[in-house]
Design a protein around this motif. Structure first.
Motif, mmCIF file in Angstrom:
data_model
loop_
_atom_site.group_PDB
_atom_site.id
_atom_site.type_symbol
_atom_site.label_atom_id
_atom_site.label_comp_id
_atom_site.label_asym_id
_atom_site.label_seq_id
_atom_site.Cartn_x
_atom_site.Cartn_y
_atom_site.Cartn_z
ATOM 1 N N LYS A 7 12.516 2.170 -5.463
ATOM 2 C CA LYS A 7 12.389 0.995 -4.602
ATOM 3 C C LYS A 7 11.131 0.230 -4.981
ATOM 4 O O LYS A 7 10.079 0.820 -5.132
ATOM 5 C CB LYS A 7 12.295 1.460 -3.156
ATOM 6 C CG LYS A 7 12.473 0.345 -2.177
ATOM 7 C CD LYS A 7 11.161 -0.142 -1.625
ATOM 8 C CE LYS A 7 11.427 -0.878 -0.332
ATOM 9 N NZ LYS A 7 10.309 -0.825 0.554
ATOM 10 N N LYS B 200 15.864 -1.967 -3.660
ATOM 11 C CA LYS B 200 15.972 -0.525 -3.860
ATOM 12 C C LYS B 200 17.263 -0.223 -4.597
ATOM 13 O O LYS B 200 18.324 -0.723 -4.231
ATOM 14 C CB LYS B 200 15.992 0.163 -2.493
ATOM 15 C CG LYS B 200 15.785 1.650 -2.601
ATOM 16 C CD LYS B 200 17.064 2.391 -2.458
ATOM 17 C CE LYS B 200 16.747 3.834 -2.079
ATOM 18 N NZ LYS B 200 17.811 4.407 -1.312
ATOM 19 N N LYS C 23 11.372 2.141 3.541
ATOM 20 C CA LYS C 23 11.970 3.220 2.746
ATOM 21 C C LYS C 23 11.113 4.470 2.860
ATOM 22 O O LYS C 23 9.912 4.398 2.712
ATOM 23 C CB LYS C 23 12.060 2.773 1.295
ATOM 24 C CG LYS C 23 12.901 3.706 0.465
ATOM 25 C CD LYS C 23 12.067 4.589 -0.390
ATOM 26 C CE LYS C 23 12.945 5.070 -1.524
ATOM 27 N NZ LYS C 23 12.179 5.463 -2.660
#
Lengths: 140, 140, 140, 140
Positions: free
Chosen positions: A86, B86, D86
């Motif tokens: 990411k 991502k 994330k």
């Protein structure tokens, strides 16, 4: 680390087989256990539509740098492949040259968690943080 | 959508300014409101160390495809830049050609959330899912 | 799938051991091979500072739903744990109840790539997409 | 920073409105410009199926800590909401208490890029890194 160190040679040999790194004119800047830095020039040939470096340039460099940081802690004979990565873009990738420095957050037996910072070298010699990745590499 | 449609022309003009897309020999496959597909050949020049397509190839293609999917829903005159992306790698990127198809999950005024699937065209004509991205584009 | 199906029972047994799912008053909505939906009420007890559902509520539900979607394709006796998960917030999590539906993008031997959509049930009975995750589960 | 510092009070006031933080028995550990640490106990009430802390616990804590790190650099009157986050899980979340420390990578006018490390306090007083997030917050 000198360029005839076994760890440097191991990574340099793998790096030389990455066609994309050659296409991007990338080179190895630094290798150490748990750490690898790569760089590549920012040119019109690797731009996005506004003339800045393409996110794909930063990603490719950071993915390889982080992969080699992971590989540097894996047993001889292993190879590292990306499971997922990411990237956050922090600023336009403008400047002379892009540096991606990968580090290991956590090295497991199969799974290694990595980060890499992406910096752009400016004309005045300073480096500006332009992107950051966090991802997972797997030993195969 | 025909190649003289205003939306196609808008995206093709921007695409032609992306140096990296030319370096990767990428081309536009499809443009529709909220959707854009790009493709590029898988060759040794864009490989990783095992000879498969580099994650950076898939990322660059998917990032641009998803960016144009977002741009297609933005007002005339806007440009779309990546905030973050991502990517999960699902299989080695092997085959003849890589296709990235971007779609819009949610188009906001400033922030657009996108996905893109990355498929590799095999010799028998089938396509295999090799990667998937989810990310954020911003209108500037 | 009926509630005495072996796959449903396998997931329900694991679900009953997740303390956090009980704390959130979550329940299983649907189980099928490669798919699992969970839901939980949106109440002040799980809010963020503006009164909407907290991102952590959506994440917890989506992570568990995606994990069970992965588990549903793993061999008997395996357990699924999260390697990494990325969530995009698409809209404020407002409404009566949050539904997270996990699906499998790619089931490997060790690594399974998943997605989940997070929808909020509105007072008029419609569902609004409020978030989306993409992540990696591992069989242990 | 003392607990009557204006920045601490600003964040404490917002924190007190987060129902989920109360449900998780979370508290503020540290506030500084560009930095915020939160903690919460690891108990059966917030477990996943194996008895470790649920990924959703780590995520909720890290998302709030990173959001407040971002908020601490935003102008008075602004609020920070999550755009995307994330998380990588590095180790099982076991121990007495979870600490999430958020920091700012890049504060923009609208978009702030953040990271947070998630550590678990062990019985011997040491802290073990169990997770890491990287994400985007937006001023609203």
């Amino acid at each position: 680390m000198t360029r005839d160190d076994p760890l440097f040679l191991r990574i340099a040999e793998s790096f030389s087989r990455q066609g994309l790194m050659q296409l991007l004119a990338a080179r190895i800047e630094e290798v150490a256990p748990g750490r690898c830095a790569l760089s590549a020039p920012i040119t019109p040939a690797v731009s996005q539509q506004q003339g800045f470096g393409h996110a794909g340039l930063g990603f490719a460099l950071a993915d390889s740098a982080a992969g080699y940081a992971a590989l540097s802690l894996m047993p001889e004979g292993a190879d590292a492949v990306s499971v997922e990565v990411k990237m956050n873009m922090l600023r336009p990738m403008s400047g002379l040259r892009l540096f991606a420095t990968g580090t290991v957050l956590r090295a497991g037996r199969r799974i290694t968690v990595v980060r890499a910072d992406i910096e752009a070298l400016q004309e005045d010699g300073s480096r500006r943080l332009t992107g950051a990745i966090q991802g997972t590499m797997m030993a195969v």
